[in-house]
Structures are given as structure tokens and as C-alpha cells.
Design a protein around this motif. Structure first.
Motif, PDB file in Angstrom:
ATOM      1  N   ASP A  95       0.828  -1.209   0.000  1.00 50.46           N
ATOM      2  CA  ASP A  95       0.000   0.000   0.000  1.00 50.46           C
ATOM      3  C   ASP A  95       0.864   1.261   0.000  1.00 50.46           C
ATOM      4  O   ASP A  95       0.519   2.262  -0.636  1.00 50.46           O
ATOM      5  CB  ASP A  95      -0.929   0.001   1.216  1.00 50.46           C
ATOM      6  N   GLY A  96       1.990   1.221   0.705  1.00 46.13           N
ATOM      7  CA  GLY A  96       2.885   2.376   0.711  1.00 46.13           C
ATOM      8  C   GLY A  96       3.501   2.622  -0.650  1.00 46.13           C
ATOM      9  O   GLY A  96       3.566   3.777  -1.122  1.00 46.13           O
ATOM     10  N   HIS A 103       0.947   9.189  -6.158  1.00 48.56           N
ATOM     11  CA  HIS A 103       1.087  10.599  -5.810  1.00 48.56           C
ATOM     12  C   HIS A 103       1.419  11.453  -7.030  1.00 48.56           C
ATOM     13  O   HIS A 103       0.960  12.586  -7.161  1.00 48.56           O
ATOM     14  CB  HIS A 103       2.164  10.770  -4.735  1.00 48.56           C
ATOM     15  N   GLY A 104       2.196  10.905  -7.944  1.00 50.53           N
ATOM     16  CA  GLY A 104       2.547  11.677  -9.129  1.00 50.53           C
ATOM     17  C   GLY A 104       1.394  11.876 -10.085  1.00 50.53           C
ATOM     18  O   GLY A 104       1.476  12.741 -10.970  1.00 50.53           O
ATOM     19  N   ALA A 112       3.587  14.811  -0.506  1.00 49.99           N
ATOM     20  CA  ALA A 112       3.748  13.354  -0.524  1.00 49.99           C
ATOM     21  C   ALA A 112       3.628  12.771   0.881  1.00 49.99           C
ATOM     22  O   ALA A 112       3.087  11.677   1.065  1.00 49.99           O
ATOM     23  CB  ALA A 112       5.099  12.990  -1.137  1.00 49.99           C
ATOM     24  N   HIS A 113       4.104  13.507   1.883  1.00 49.07           N
ATOM     25  CA  HIS A 113       4.034  13.008   3.251  1.00 49.07           C
ATOM     26  C   HIS A 113       2.591  12.806   3.678  1.00 49.07           C
ATOM     27  O   HIS A 113       2.245  11.765   4.267  1.00 49.07           O
ATOM     28  CB  HIS A 113       4.750  13.990   4.185  1.00 49.07           C
ATOM     29  N   ASP A 114       1.727  13.771   3.412  1.00 50.08           N
ATOM     30  CA  ASP A 114       0.320  13.663   3.816  1.00 50.08           C
ATOM     31  C   ASP A 114      -0.375  12.530   3.079  1.00 50.08           C
ATOM     32  O   ASP A 114      -1.167  11.779   3.663  1.00 50.08           O
ATOM     33  CB  ASP A 114      -0.402  14.988   3.561  1.00 50.08           C
ATOM     34  N   TRP A 115      -0.097  12.402   1.775  1.00 47.19           N
ATOM     35  CA  TRP A 115      -0.738  11.349   0.994  1.00 47.19           C
ATOM     36  C   TRP A 115      -0.296   9.966   1.463  1.00 47.19           C
ATOM     37  O   TRP A 115      -1.110   9.060   1.646  1.00 47.19           O
ATOM     38  CB  TRP A 115      -0.412  11.548  -0.482  1.00 47.19           C
ATOM     39  N   ALA A 223       9.131   7.063   6.601  1.00 42.00           N
ATOM     40  CA  ALA A 223      10.427   7.732   6.608  1.00 42.00           C
ATOM     41  C   ALA A 223      11.323   7.204   5.497  1.00 42.00           C
ATOM     42  O   ALA A 223      12.052   7.971   4.855  1.00 42.00           O
ATOM     43  CB  ALA A 223      11.101   7.542   7.968  1.00 42.00           C
ATOM     44  N   ASN A 224      11.274   5.905   5.239  1.00 40.83           N
ATOM     45  CA  ASN A 224      12.121   5.326   4.205  1.00 40.83           C
ATOM     46  C   ASN A 224      11.692   5.775   2.808  1.00 40.83           C
ATOM     47  O   ASN A 224      12.539   6.058   1.952  1.00 40.83           O
ATOM     48  CB  ASN A 224      12.084   3.801   4.309  1.00 40.83           C
TER      49      ASN A 224
END
Length: 266
Positions: A95-96, A103-104, A112-115, A223-224
Motif C-alpha cells: 500500500d505504501g 502521488h505523481g 507526498a508526506h500527507d498522501w 520515513a524510508n
């Protein structure tokens, strides 16, 4: 002659049988129905306990594999391929990565962090919801089984009072059966409710631990991904074992000290 009369009187006296089957037969359809409901509750509770326990143990075992193999892979995709396809941890990774690829394609400007955070949180919620499935049945059984048994108790006492009124006396043969049925129903209700409550609390505590592990793993994934693979958990940073320390050199023993010769003057 007297012996024959006593034997004939003993044969003519009614033989009252007391026991679980006899008490249930006196209770009739209502008693058997209540007993059947309690049996279904008990079987369902133990079935949920066993299946959920196996499911939780599987997740804990897979987590140990994640800590030992996943973060040592060169990329998240290669690490995900080492996990089981039906693993909860594999679901989070997939899913990540899917959220990163999607996102793109978004037309609105969204960080991108929020999505990624929202996508991983949604995946966590789905896993936790699946783990919590069936626990509501345990809670319902623990709350209602004593009252179902109490219903059988009330009906048994009511029948005992009716038998007393019809007989005109509270003799033991008129009261023992219905009262015994009432006590049996109370005991069965408690025997069904207590294991259900214990199983519910135990499974809930284990689910909370799994939720904590999922949250931590999701944070590491976030984070990764956002750091392009730069940030990794510290537990997987060192893949080689530390070299054993060299033994200390043996101390050098001092040799014999030469004594200077006396100098003679000419």
C-alpha cells in the motif's frame, strides 16, 4: 409375612430420579432451548479464541521475519518479495509503494508526506479491523450468558412454586427437580460467560500490541519512502557481526638485570 408386605410397599413407592437429564426433562422445551443457546455461545467463544490466537501468533512470527530480513534488502520492493503474500506487513509495504506511485498522478498539489501517511493509516485501520473481527461476539457472550442462565433459573423456580401449589406441600420430591434445573442453568451461564470475558480481554491486549507494532512499522516505511531509502531502522543498520576481540598480549617477563662491574683505577 411382614417381610413380603414391606417389599411390596417398597415396590409400590414411586422412585424419584434426580440428575441433569431428569432436571432438563422436567424443564421441557424451554429448558432444552436455553441449554442449546448456552452451548452455541460456548462453542462460538472457543472457536473465536482459537482462530484469533492462531492469527495473532502468525502476525507476531511474521514480524520477527520483518525485523530480520526485510530491512536488510536493498529496496522496499525486494524486501516485500521476501514476505508472505497474505502478511499484514506485506500489505503495508504494498500500500505504501502504491501510494507513492499514485502521488505523481494527482492533479491537486498535495504533499507526498500527507498522501502516504493517509494511505498507510487506512491500511493499518483495515488490518486492525480484521483482527478485531469476532471479539464483539465474545463481549456479547460475556455480557448476556449469565442473564440467559438466569432466565432458566427463573423458569425453574417458577415451576417449583407451581408444583408446591399443586401438591399443597413443599415436599422434596416436588421441589428438587425444578430447583436443581434452576441451579444447573445458573452454573452453565457462568461457565459460558467467564471464559468469554477472559478471552476477550486477552485478545484485546494482544491486538493493542500488534497495533503498536503496525504503527511503528508504518512510521519506518513512511520515513524510508520519503527519504528515498536513506532512513532505515537502527536495528537493521548493522548486518555483519562484530569481530571478536583479539586476546591481550602476554606481558613480557623482565630478564635478569646485569650488575655493572666495578671499575678499577690504574
Amino acid at each position: 409375612m411382614l417381610i413380603d408386605i414391606l417389599a411390596a410397599a417398597g415396590d409400590a413407592a414411586p422412585q424419584n430420579q434426580f440428575g441433569f437429564i431428569e432436571a432438563m426433562e422436567q424443564g421441557g422445551v424451554i429448558a432444552w432451548t436455553i441449554f442449546g443457546v448456552l452451548v452455541i455461545m460456548s462453542v462460538g467463544s472457543f472457536y473465536i479464541l482459537i482462530t484469533k490466537l492462531l492469527e495473532q501468533n502468525k502476525i507476531f512470527r511474521q514480524y520477527r521475519e520483518v525485523r530480520s530480513t526485510f530491512w536488510r534488502a536493498p529496496s522496499l520492493r525486494e524486501g516485500a518479495n521476501k514476505l508472505d503474500r497474505d502478511s499484514a506487513w506485506r500489505q503495508l509495504v504494498d500500500d505504501g509503494l502504491a501510494a507513492e506511485a499514485q502521488h505523481g498522478k494527482l492533479t491537486d498539489q498535495l504533499e507526498a508526506h500527507d498522501w502516504l501517511h493517509g494511505s498507510l493509516a487506512r491500511s493499518e485501520a483495515a488490518i486492525n479491523s480484521k483482527l478485531a473481527g469476532g471479539l464483539s461476539f465474545l463481549a456479547t457472550v460475556g455480557a448476556t450468558a449469565p442473564f440467559v442462565g438466569l432466565l432458566g433459573t427463573v423458569i425453574g423456580i417458577y415451576r417449583a412454586l407451581i408444583n408446591i401449589g399443586l401438591a399443597g406441600s413443599a415436599s422434596i420430591d416436588k421441589v428438587a427437580g425444578p430447583v436443581g434445573e434452576a441451579l444447573i442453568m445458573t452454573a452453565i451461564g457462568l461457565l459460558v460467560a467467564v471464559p468469554a470475558v477472559l478471552a476477550y480481554n486477552w485478545l484485546q491486549s494482544r491486538n493493542k500490541r500488534i497495533a503498536e507494532l503496525l504503527s511503528g512499522f508504518s512510521t519506518d516505511l513512511l520515513a524510508n519512502i520519503t527519504s528515498r531509502g536513506t532512513i532505515r531502522p537502527e536495528v537493521a543498520a548493522t548486518t555483519t557481526k562484530a569481530a571478536p576481540a583479539k586476546p591481550a598480549a602476554a606481558p613480557v617477563k623482565p630478564g635478569p638485570v646485569a650488575t655493572p662491574k666495578p671499575v678499577t683505577k690504574p
